[in-house]
Every structure is written in structure tokens, then in C-alpha cells.
Design a protein around this motif. Structure first.
Motif, mmCIF file in Angstrom:
data_model
loop_
_atom_site.group_PDB
_atom_site.id
_atom_site.type_symbol
_atom_site.label_atom_id
_atom_site.label_comp_id
_atom_site.label_asym_id
_atom_site.label_seq_id
_atom_site.Cartn_x
_atom_site.Cartn_y
_atom_site.Cartn_z
ATOM 1 N N TRP A 238 -7.458 -1.950 4.670
ATOM 2 C CA TRP A 238 -6.148 -1.980 4.032
ATOM 3 C C TRP A 238 -5.564 -0.577 3.959
ATOM 4 C CZ3 TRP A 238 -3.496 -6.323 2.227
ATOM 5 C CH2 TRP A 238 -4.196 -7.531 2.316
ATOM 6 N N GLN A 239 -4.241 -0.500 3.933
ATOM 7 C CA GLN A 239 -3.550 0.781 3.791
ATOM 8 C C GLN A 239 -2.408 0.637 2.802
ATOM 9 O OE1 GLN A 239 -1.217 1.968 7.288
ATOM 10 N NE2 GLN A 239 -1.457 -0.103 8.127
ATOM 11 N N TRP B 296 0.605 -2.587 -0.316
ATOM 12 C CA TRP B 296 -0.454 -2.484 0.680
ATOM 13 C C TRP B 296 -0.264 -3.533 1.769
ATOM 14 C CZ3 TRP B 296 -1.218 -2.519 -4.577
ATOM 15 C CH2 TRP B 296 -1.845 -1.394 -5.153
ATOM 16 N N GLN B 297 -0.888 -3.278 2.923
ATOM 17 C CA GLN B 297 -0.993 -4.300 3.951
ATOM 18 C C GLN B 297 -2.295 -4.109 4.710
ATOM 19 O OE1 GLN B 297 2.514 -3.550 6.405
ATOM 20 N NE2 GLN B 297 1.213 -2.811 8.075
ATOM 21 N N GLN B 298 -2.764 -5.193 5.330
ATOM 22 C CA GLN B 298 -4.014 -5.145 6.083
ATOM 23 C C GLN B 298 -3.715 -4.778 7.526
ATOM 24 O OE1 GLN B 298 -6.253 -8.805 6.174
ATOM 25 N NE2 GLN B 298 -8.195 -7.696 6.296
ATOM 26 N N THR C 186 0.757 -9.598 5.517
ATOM 27 C CA THR C 186 -0.247 -9.518 4.445
ATOM 28 C C THR C 186 0.214 -8.649 3.293
ATOM 29 O OG1 THR C 186 -1.342 -7.584 5.463
ATOM 30 C CG2 THR C 186 -2.105 -9.781 6.148
ATOM 31 N N ARG C 187 1.408 -8.141 3.353
ATOM 32 C CA ARG C 187 1.870 -7.192 2.335
ATOM 33 C C ARG C 187 1.897 -7.807 0.929
ATOM 34 N NH1 ARG C 187 6.522 -2.925 4.258
ATOM 35 N NH2 ARG C 187 5.373 -2.105 6.073
#
Length: 319
Positions: free
Chosen positions: A214-215, A229-231, A237-238
Motif C-alpha cells: 500500500w502507498q 491510500w491505495q494498493q 482500492t483507494r
């Protein structure tokens, strides 16, 4: 939990707390007579104490205030009436106003703290003497029994040095009641850097990531904040959280609200406190949920494991 009993005696107008600790009497005495150590446990979770004066002499005075996550303050003072180190001391405990004078309508109480050796360490016996049954009942109605239990149950962390207390335990989650959860994690690094890592976007984006992969793609901080975040590169996925700062006392305490972006309903209240000892920082996060159902739902997501992954990165970021 160290507290073994809290009982009231309406006939003798007393409340007695008993607690056992795996530490010698001298160590327990220091915890109660060093204001910096006393601050770490005297207030119950969410109401930490700050001692602004501490004159440990007969006739001397200790002044303190406890501050809630929303900034409400309760003030008190001790007048030392007897001292027998390291076995006992006695104080007159009063609720006071900002001017330091006793508040009308609130009882003053005589408290005796006794410290005795046991086979496994030491025992605290704290007897509070009231002037009337009304004063005893008023104090109990104000939550004194549960507040005292929760405050004394924090003392184990004070009696051991931080590294010994946290050795090998990682991120710990404790259920305090239906609405409150306490997260603790020892971070190898000074408090100032741990504080900065929670408030500077360039540092937050290095560690506040949860599980691998994740970031953090949005990071706004200030009186309000927003994290998203999103994967990987998958924008579908946010998800994120937003909130506002309720209380900030750099570099040791910050209280914020938290709510998932786009979700209806009440926010949680997150009370972050940092304590440094010998180059290590004990991070304590007290989370207040709106109800038990919300608490259980969030814990079931694997929150503790995700936080441990993040805190491990935090240590690396500030190393």
C-alpha cells in the motif's frame, strides 16, 4: 492488572484501594514521590496529570491538573501532612480552581498511601477518609472507583524501564471498556522525532502505510488532516480518513478526530501520547469509539497487525 481490591465502608467513611506490584518498596515509593513519574499514571487513561508544583515536605503542597482529550481540565492539590519514607505519606486532597483555592461543593479528603514489602514485591494500600457519607457517595458517583483502578493499572509500565516493559511485545491492543481501546508500542528513537513523524507529510508517507503493497497518495496535515491510500497502482482500492485536531501539546500529546472519508456516522477520538526514556519513546494511542459494535468491527479488520507493520517502518524512518 495490579489492583486487587477497591472497597468502600459507609460506617467508617473510607474508600480503600489495594494493589500489588513486582517491584521493591523503594521503587514504588519513587513512583509516587517523583512528579515526572507520577504524571504517567495518576490520571486515568484520557485524563493525564500534570504536576506544576511538588514540595515533598510536611506542610508542603503539590498542585496538579488533569486534562481530557477535549481539553477539559480538573484541578487538584495535595497538602502533605505526614511523611515516613519509604513506608507511607499522608495528604489532604482537594479539588481546586484556577486560583488554587478549594472549590465550593466539592469534598476535601485525607488520603494515606502505605507501601509494604510482600513475597513477590510490594503492596500499595491507599485509604481515603471522608468527612461525611454524602462526600463519600459524591466521590463514588464521580467515577472514583473505576478511575482509580484504571489509573493504578498503568503503574506497571512506570515501575519497569521502557525497554524491559515492552521487550518483544510489539504493538499491543488493550480493551479498556466497550468504547475505549489502548494501543501501545515502544519506538526506538527520541520523542521529538516520533512527534515529527506523526506531523510532517514527508515522514508520514514513509511509514503510515499498513500492510505491504500500500502507498499513501494524499497526505494533508494541519488543524485538519486527510490521508488517502491505495494498493499498488489500483486506484479502485483507494480509501482514506479525515479529521481535525482537538488538542495539541507538542511534543507529547495530540488529540484528533477520525472518520472514514465518505462514510456517515460519528467519528472516533484518537488521543496520542509520547513518553521518552533513555532514547526510546513509548507511544500510547487511546481510541474512543462511538459504541462497542464500531469498536469490534474495526478491530476485526486486523488493525493491530497493520499498525505493527507501520510502526516497524516508523522506527526505520527515524533511525
Amino acid at each position: 492488572m495490579p489492583v486487587t481490591d477497591i472497597s468502600t465502608d459507609a460506617e467508617n467513611l473510607t474508600m480503600t484501594l489495594t494493589a500489588d506490584f513486582a517491584a521493591p518498596v523503594e521503587r514504588l515509593w519513587r513512583a509516587f514521590t517523583d512528579p515526572r513519574q507520577l504524571e504517567r499514571f495518576w490520571g486515568p487513561p484520557g485524563w493525564p496529570a500534570t504536576f506544576t508544583a511538588f514540595d515533598l515536605t510536611v506542610g508542603g503542597r503539590a498542585d496538579y491538573h488533569m486534562t481530557s482529550p477535549r481539553g477539559e481540565s480538573s484541578r487538584g492539590s495535595w497538602e502533605f501532612t505526614a511523611i515516613d519514607a519509604p513506608s507511607s505519606f499522608e495528604v489532604l486532597d482537594s479539588f481546586v480552581g484556577e486560583d488554587g483555592q478549594p472549590l465550593d461543593g466539592f469534598p476535601s479528603m485525607r488520603m494515606v498511601f502505605s507501601f509494604d514489602a510482600t513475597a513477590d514485591g510490594s503492596r500499595l494500600t491507599n485509604v481515603t477518609y471522608f468527612t461525611s457519607l454524602e462526600a463519600l457517595e459524591q466521590t463514588v458517583a464521580m467515577g472514583a472507583i473505576e478511575g482509580s483502578r484504571m489509573a493504578m493499572d498503568q503503574l506497571d509500565a512506570v515501575l519497569l524501564d521502557l525497554r524491559a516493559y515492552a521487550q518483544g511485545k510489539g504493538t499491543r491492543t488493550e480493551l479498556l471498556d466497550d468504547q475505549h481501546v489502548r494501543i501501545t508500542r515502544l519506538v526506538e528513537g527520541p520523542r521529538e522525532l516520533v512527534w515529527r513523524a506523526h506531523h510532517e507529510p514527508e515522514l508520514l508517507q514513509k511509514w503510515l502505510l499498513g500492510p505491504d503493497g500500500w502507498q499513501m497518495v494524499e497526505c494533508e496535515v494541519g488543524d485538519t488532516y486527510r490521508y488517502v491510500w491505495q494498493q499498488g497502482e489500483d486506484e479502485s482500492t483507494r480509501f482514506g480518513f479525515e479529521g481535525e485536531t482537538v488538542l495539541s501539546e507538542p511534543t507529547w500529546r495530540a488529540v484528533t478526530t477520525e472518520k472514514m472519508i465518505g462514510m456517515e456516522g460519528p467519528s472516533t477520538l484518537n488521543d496520542l501520547q509520547l513518553y521518552e526514556e533513555d532514547g526510546a519513546t513509548l507511544l500510547t494511542l487511546l481510541i474512543e469509539y462511538p459504541d462497542k459494535e464500531t469498536r469490534d468491527m474495526i478491530l476485526a479488520t486486523g488493525m493491530t497487525d497493520g499498525m505493527e507493520a507501520s510502526y516497524a517502518r516508523l522506527e526505520a524512518a527515524i533511525a
